[in-house]
Design an enzyme around this catalytic site. Structure first.
Site, PDB file in Angstrom:
ATOM      1  N   ARG A   1      -0.435   2.545   1.916  1.00 60.17           N
ATOM      2  CA  ARG A   1      -0.202   1.746   3.121  1.00 60.17           C
ATOM      3  C   ARG A   1       1.260   1.431   3.372  1.00 60.17           C
ATOM      4  O   ARG A   1       1.706   1.474   4.513  1.00 60.17           O
ATOM      5  CB  ARG A   1      -1.063   0.480   3.116  1.00 60.17           C
ATOM      6  CG  ARG A   1      -0.755  -0.509   2.073  1.00 60.17           C
ATOM      7  CD  ARG A   1      -1.991  -1.263   1.688  1.00 60.17           C
ATOM      8  NE  ARG A   1      -2.973  -0.424   1.050  1.00 60.17           N
ATOM      9  CZ  ARG A   1      -4.152  -0.122   1.523  1.00 60.17           C
ATOM     10  NH1 ARG A   1      -4.541  -0.589   2.658  1.00 60.17           N
ATOM     11  NH2 ARG A   1      -4.959   0.668   0.850  1.00 60.17           N
ATOM     12  N   THR A   2       2.023   1.139   2.350  1.00 57.65           N
ATOM     13  CA  THR A   2       3.418   0.772   2.604  1.00 57.65           C
ATOM     14  C   THR A   2       4.171   1.964   3.198  1.00 57.65           C
ATOM     15  O   THR A   2       4.881   1.840   4.189  1.00 57.65           O
ATOM     16  CB  THR A   2       4.115   0.279   1.320  1.00 57.65           C
ATOM     17  OG1 THR A   2       3.343  -0.782   0.768  1.00 57.65           O
ATOM     18  CG2 THR A   2       5.506  -0.226   1.599  1.00 57.65           C
TER      19      THR A   2
ATOM     20  N   LYS B   1      13.618  16.280 -12.293  1.00 57.40           N
ATOM     21  CA  LYS B   1      14.663  17.081 -12.962  1.00 57.40           C
ATOM     22  C   LYS B   1      15.688  16.180 -13.640  1.00 57.40           C
ATOM     23  O   LYS B   1      16.683  16.640 -14.157  1.00 57.40           O
ATOM     24  CB  LYS B   1      15.375  17.957 -11.926  1.00 57.40           C
ATOM     25  CG  LYS B   1      14.478  18.966 -11.263  1.00 57.40           C
ATOM     26  CD  LYS B   1      15.273  19.706 -10.179  1.00 57.40           C
ATOM     27  CE  LYS B   1      14.336  20.498  -9.287  1.00 57.40           C
ATOM     28  NZ  LYS B   1      14.989  20.884  -8.030  1.00 57.40           N
TER      29      LYS B   1
ATOM     30  N   ARG C   1      10.700   3.076  -2.925  1.00 55.68           N
ATOM     31  CA  ARG C   1       9.799   2.409  -3.876  1.00 55.68           C
ATOM     32  C   ARG C   1       9.963   3.102  -5.218  1.00 55.68           C
ATOM     33  O   ARG C   1       9.957   4.330  -5.291  1.00 55.68           O
ATOM     34  CB  ARG C   1       8.340   2.499  -3.442  1.00 55.68           C
ATOM     35  CG  ARG C   1       7.414   2.060  -4.581  1.00 55.68           C
ATOM     36  CD  ARG C   1       5.988   1.920  -4.178  1.00 55.68           C
ATOM     37  NE  ARG C   1       5.812   0.738  -3.365  1.00 55.68           N
ATOM     38  CZ  ARG C   1       4.610   0.248  -3.051  1.00 55.68           C
ATOM     39  NH1 ARG C   1       3.522   0.851  -3.497  1.00 55.68           N
ATOM     40  NH2 ARG C   1       4.500  -0.808  -2.304  1.00 55.68           N
TER      41      ARG C   1
ATOM     42  N   HIS D   1       9.242  -7.213  -3.340  1.00 54.87           N
ATOM     43  CA  HIS D   1       8.620  -6.374  -2.305  1.00 54.87           C
ATOM     44  C   HIS D   1       8.810  -7.126  -0.982  1.00 54.87           C
ATOM     45  O   HIS D   1       7.876  -7.676  -0.415  1.00 54.87           O
ATOM     46  CB  HIS D   1       7.141  -6.183  -2.641  1.00 54.87           C
ATOM     47  CG  HIS D   1       6.447  -5.147  -1.813  1.00 54.87           C
ATOM     48  ND1 HIS D   1       7.082  -4.405  -0.843  1.00 54.87           N
ATOM     49  CD2 HIS D   1       5.159  -4.721  -1.813  1.00 54.87           C
ATOM     50  CE1 HIS D   1       6.204  -3.580  -0.296  1.00 54.87           C
ATOM     51  NE2 HIS D   1       5.036  -3.757  -0.867  1.00 54.87           N
TER      52      HIS D   1
END
Lengths: 141, 304
Positions: free
Chosen positions: B51-52, B80, B101, B129
């Protein structure tokens, strides 16, 4: 045991016994060309024993860090054989690359070349927190 | 150039302005449909989110902009071994604004220290958040018509729940707020939130293990999920995940105008029978989230 007095420099006094080598490391005194004396377990009227560091030059040293490591330290600034200033170091607002954040969830645990920055969030209780994750950092014993 | 890493980066006035713009977007969607034409938003999602990420992408698309990005660390150059600093320097050449995020706490701050374009923190581990908090604030404003004089119950994972930490920080600015912190002892609120936010701002709070004890006093009940990904030990997760379940029966004790919120996704902490209750606001909350993110994108891109 005799150690010569210094003409111009610093005497870091009232160091907790056994802590002088740690302070020597933190201040990078090993990289100096000048004379430095470490006196361990010197007699102290106040605490019984203490460590002392004498630096035979008026260098630009980061004395703030001493306030974090041991707030009871006294610093004597010596000019022309006389003590011209005597003070206790204050807690610095920031510690950069002095203590490592131990929070395994902190970005400092994986990101390369990231300075370890801790900020003073509570002067009264001498509490520092990691700038990145805000976890409390443990003071060295 | 401004970033949004922590809700504290925004003043009370700025939050108020963002809510006003979001309210205007809700009323006049057409007016905003080309505001970000020619702009690109990059979503760097190093851990799963539906959702975010989609909320940000939908927000940018509704503003007429474009989106690019990745949705797991495995499909990015992090696999990597590339640092966050290097990644944002590169992506800053491709996009006008970056949403990040990452599972590590403080990761978004590191990104902002190195980036040439605005960074939005969409969750840095269990830490912050802020756009969820903006979502929560606009929901409270829309549903209760005020951000002050509120008894707010927060229930579930208060230790690792980043939405909880940001919400407490944000609500501490408003007058006459009282928190009821409901959690098992293993998931209690961290001490830095208590000392640095609640006690520092003289905000009253009660800690309790019992969800029903103060239910009748609450204006807002903010439920949270016990998040599996925050535990190193699966046994601890299994033991704590079913600690609180809100259902219709328990709600009999609650006020008629209680506002039930949840950052979503839920697992089982709110029974499905609550969804039909007029006090359930969590699906509306998700929708408000898109509008406040639209307002935020406009602000950080300095588009009037």
């Amino acid at each position: 045991m005799n150690i010569d007095s210094i003409k111009n420099g610093y005497v870091i006094d009232h160091i907790k016994p056994g802590k002088s080598l740690e302070i020597y490391e933190y201040l990078n005194l090993g990289n100096l060309d000048t004379q430095v004396a470490i006196i361990k377990n010197a007699k102290s009227k106040k605490t019984g024993k203490k460590d002392i560091i004498k630096i035979d030059e008026l260098l630009d040293i980061n004395i703030d860090i001493l306030g974090y490591l041991d707030p009871n330290i006294t610093i004597n600034k010596i000019q022309n054989d006389k003590i011209v200033e005597k003070f206790h170091p204050q807690l610095p607002e920031r510690l950069i690359n002095i203590v490592k954040c131990k929070n395994p969830r902190c970005i400092t645990s994986i990101e390369q070349n990231l300075p370890q920055i801790c900020e003073l969030t509570d002067r009264k209780n001498a509490i520092y927190r990691c700038k990145y994750c805000e976890e409390k950092v443990q003071k060295p014993e | 150039m401004k970033h949004l890493i922590d809700i504290k980066d925004l003043s009370t006035q700025e939050i108020e302005d963002l809510i006003k713009v979001a309210e205007d977007i809700i009323k006049n969607k057409e007016k905003y449909s080309e505001k970000c034409k020619g702009k690109k938003l990059a979503t760097l999602f190093y851990e799963p989110s539906t959702r975010t990420r989609l909320s940000f992408e939908a927000a940018m698309l509704e503003l007429g902009g474009n989106v690019l990005g990745f949705s797991s660390a495995q499909t990015s150059s992090a696999a990597k071994g590339e640092s966050i600093s290097d990644t944002v320097k590169v992506i800053g050449g491709y996009a006008d604004i970056i949403v990040i995020r990452h599972p590590k706490e403080g990761s978004a701050l590191v990104a902002s220290m190195k980036s040439d374009v605005p960074i939005i923190n969409a969750g840095d581990g269990g830490h912050n958040h802020p756009t969820q908090t903006l979502t929560d604030l606009i929901t409270i404003q829309m549903e209760k018509c005020r951000l002050s004089n509120l008894n707010i119950g927060i229930c579930g994972d208060l230790k690792f729940g980043r939405t909880v930490h940001s919400l407490i920080t944000a609500m501490s600015r408003y007058k006459n707020i009282k928190f009821y912190l409901i959690s098992p002892k293993e998931l209690k609120i961290p001490d830095y939130i208590k000392t640095n936010i609640l006690e520092k701002n003289n905000i009253s709070y009660i800690e309790t293990k019992d969800i029903e004890e103060y239910l009748g006093d609450l204006d807002i009940l903010y439920m949270t999920r016990v998040q599996k990904e925050r535990f190193f030990n699966e046994d601890d997760y299994i033991r704590l995940k079913d600690y609180y379940i809100l259902n219709k029966e328990k709600l009999k004790k609650a006020k008629e105008d209680l506002c039930i919120m949840h950052p979503l996704p839920r697992v089982n902490e709110i029974a499905v029978d609550v969804d039909e209750d007029k006090r359930a606001a969590y699906f509306k909350q998700a929708k408000y989230g898109k509008y406040i993110r639209m307002a935020l994108i406009l602000k950080l891109l300095e588009i009037e």
